[in-house]
Design an enzyme around this catalytic site. Sequence first.
Site, PDB file in Angstrom:
ATOM      1  N   HIS B  43     129.669  19.932  78.938  1.00 44.07           N
ATOM      2  CA  HIS B  43     130.519  21.161  78.245  1.00 44.07           C
ATOM      3  C   HIS B  43     131.659  20.104  77.719  1.00 44.07           C
ATOM      4  O   HIS B  43     132.623  20.689  76.354  1.00 44.07           O
ATOM      5  CB  HIS B  43     130.134  22.257  78.445  1.00 44.07           C
ATOM      6  CG  HIS B  43     129.880  23.311  77.024  1.00 44.07           C
ATOM      7  ND1 HIS B  43     128.755  23.502  76.192  1.00 44.07           N
ATOM      8  CD2 HIS B  43     131.352  23.919  76.379  1.00 44.07           C
ATOM      9  CE1 HIS B  43     129.129  24.472  75.390  1.00 44.07           C
ATOM     10  NE2 HIS B  43     130.284  24.420  75.146  1.00 44.07           N
ATOM     11  N   HIS B  90     124.520  27.919  71.240  1.00 43.63           N
ATOM     12  CA  HIS B  90     124.496  28.178  72.202  1.00 43.63           C
ATOM     13  C   HIS B  90     122.976  28.631  72.554  1.00 43.63           C
ATOM     14  O   HIS B  90     122.331  29.314  72.787  1.00 43.63           O
ATOM     15  CB  HIS B  90     125.171  30.174  71.785  1.00 43.63           C
ATOM     16  CG  HIS B  90     126.104  29.833  72.282  1.00 43.63           C
ATOM     17  ND1 HIS B  90     126.687  31.299  72.842  1.00 43.63           N
ATOM     18  CD2 HIS B  90     127.367  28.740  73.174  1.00 43.63           C
ATOM     19  CE1 HIS B  90     127.403  31.195  73.315  1.00 43.63           C
ATOM     20  NE2 HIS B  90     128.004  30.130  74.456  1.00 43.63           N
TER      21      HIS B  90
END
Lengths: 231, 731
Positions: B43, B90
């Site tokens: 990430h 998300h």
Amino acid sequence: MKIGIAVFPGTWSETDTHYATQDVLGITSEYIWHKDQNLNNVDFIILPGGFSYGDYLRTGAIASFSPIMEKIKEFANSGGPVLGICNGFQILCESNLLPGILIRNKTLSFVCKNSNLKVNNNSKFTNLYKKDQIIKIPISHGEGNYQADKNTINKLEEENRVIFRYSSRSGDISEQYNPNGSINNIAGIINDAGNILGMMPHPEKACEKIIGSDDGLGIFSSIISSMVKNG
Amino acid sequence: MVKEETLKELALSRSEYNLILDKLDREPNDLELGLFGALWSEHCGYKHTKKLLRSIKSTSEFTLTEAGAENAGAVNIGSNKAIVMKIESHNHPSAVEPYEGAATGVGGIVRDIFAMGARPIALLNSLRFSNLESDRNVQIAKGVIEGISGYGNCLGIPNIGGECFFDESYESNPLVNAMCVGLVDADKILSAKADRPGDLLIIIGAETGRDGIHGASGLASQNFEETIELRSAVQVGNPFLEKLLIEACLEISNFNELVGMQDCGAAGITSAAIEMAERSELGLKIDVSKVPVKEDSMTPYEIMLSESQERMLIAVKKNQHQRIFDILEKWDLKCSIIGEFIEGNEVQIFDGEKIISQTSIEALTSPPEYDLSLLSKGYKNKKNKIKIKEEYKNFDKKIINKYLFEILGSNNLISKESIYRKYDHHVQTNTVVEPGSDAAVIRIKGTDKYLIFSCDGNSRFSLINPDVGAQINIAEACRNISVLGGEPISLTDGLNFGDPTKPKGAHELIETFKGFNKACKVFEIPIISGNASLFNEGHNSSINPTPIIGAMGIMNNKTKIINKNFMNEGDYIGVIGKSLWGTENGLSGSEFQSFFDKTISGEININLDFEEKIQKNIRNLIKNNLINSATDISLGGLIMGLIKSCEKNNLGVNIDKAIPNNWAGALFGEDQSRIIFSFDPKNEKLIKESLSNVDWEKIGLVSKENIKFENIFFESDDLFLRYNKGFSTDI
């Protein structure tokens, strides 16, 4: 002539309202901050839409206790014109300036769309519309379901104080055109003195044809012109 | 010696740990190991995608940022105005806690945008769920949509478009990709940097709590089966606080004392502060005891790695923070000076007087970069030939009717109105074309510009062939913009893939970038920002590779606005493209194939040069005000294109052609590069001239009702009812 637009933390319709009144209609408009102690001599107050104080507790409940609301109540009770749009309508109800309450939409979900409204032009806020004119104004709310006890509703109807009702394009007022479950398709009401209007639809979002409609401008123009007439 | 379990929790491999030992020349302490775990996660560190990302066209004459250098990408649209845009996923949080996962997804992408000093002016989103046949899937879809609605509506940002698509490959991994667009004066874009030693590091907004620890390294960097217990790794959003942050941060963004701004997202203060220092080529001192916390006795580790929402970091000139603090107080926002930028290249972390870590920033921010071509070695894309049933090749009215009415039961084809009605799309009073068309149009007040936005992707094509699929994804994104008249000028991508350490995942990523490169070159368009969500796997299966493309186009506001809808009875209908009919091969990866044959197979193709040509041509028609509607033929093929064009204004069509024998391909084939448009008959001559260099034909005219071909007709009332009936299960 000067319009005051109240801004609470979480309000988001103040710039749209400012744009509609000042940029489109050319009426001087300024913001009133919720912590302010005076209204700076404005002639007409708008409580715009949004989620004041996050709408935590109940929609409009916390805002009704904010410092500036004391001054706005005084202004309203002495006959000053006040328009509450969406969250502003909820604040007016929570402040006991208008009767009734807005609860969760019957569908339990937020709804955003253009709504057709049948106009009662017998008010300072709507006298530039034609009788029973149908106007197109967007709604955008999760809690727009207008409820009040029977006596209140009867009184509102008898005194002709329902100013807007959700309708079809041709003016049919039936349940299928009711987006939120409001009693009698009520979208907006006025107080008994006729100087306080609360409505769930957003007239400031219907301010130019290019964004779908300019039908909302008549509300601002009506009240301003009646104030000018009365000096 | 560090335990395997610890490494696993941080998603670090043993060899990565050894690399850390080499870089530090000592064992890291627990806090430091946590920092590495966060910053070396996919990430934050992009260790599997960095090499590929560098290969992409990311700049053009319009771009104002370099890819990856800031929180989002920015393009100049003229009149000293810039647009900032980015997509963020998300996915994993939304799988664990759909409402909060999706809500905080919106919150995160919005912070990326106003961190650059830009006012957020639009949201879009791309959602992927499994079919709605199980309670769990319905709950996920419902929760995600309500989360986006609940958070986004509170912020006063219009949600103008996107897509929602259902496929079984998303059974354990729903996808929630949110895109945000911001507007800023081109000369006032904020950078996520400090300026010089002595600049203060200040945290603004929410207190730091124990929520979301290991979100980046845990949730987003491992496959789902390993993380099902990580409930505490999902954050809880407070949109009211976010709204205050937006207003306060934009108010201080013009102050000279403010040097830089950065949002606290994945990996919290760790990632935000250390990346700021790295960009500034400075060292950094942080005192964790100065960070306002939600709970007593939080450890430095928890404070540094918390992913509590609604926090921002700013860099401010030394001793010049008072005016900024006054504004924050006006908005009732907490703030605290938590450190300062220093000479050198170290991050020093203090707990009060006590120094608890002293580490090289370079070591923390340079994770290994993996070469996916090594990981993909030996992988062969399966070639599945398309099978066409006999039934699909014999014209039979009854059969065609049956198939058409059945496929209109697909949640993928019907109107998504019940979703976008839950999102405010009028606020800010700029929305010119609302959700429901191929793209949305907003105006930019004070300029002569309209901007056009779309956000979608086709993962079935990418499953069949990730290279061609990626080309089609970009082509279609640009086409969505072009059919509304916009010149596509920038893209942002959301890369949702499976495990990149497995040959299949690695292969799909490599091929996708190949496709992106080809398409970006032909359309001369840069990908200015993006996000990678890898490891979308669970129950031994990966999601279909799902590249999502957010696209922006621009046009002059003198242009007459059109959309997909036919406007007038009697208008002529034309199709630009090689043929109005689809082909049997066009059923590859189509909704028809998936719905009836329960497979995704065959061969897909696109001719990018031809595609670019048809887009140029449709834009010209719109610019010269010659047509009344346009839409592309995509999901569901020609017949869906016609239904969508007719339904809004309750019109029909008379097509002067007979459906050929291979009706399935003809009506439902999703062959690329076809656009349906309608026009006033009096413009026919000018249109012929304008389209003299491209394949097109007049196919019929807009009628009062019904969809009529020479050899069959479908009653429109029935079709529209099914199209508008809503989802099979209420979400």
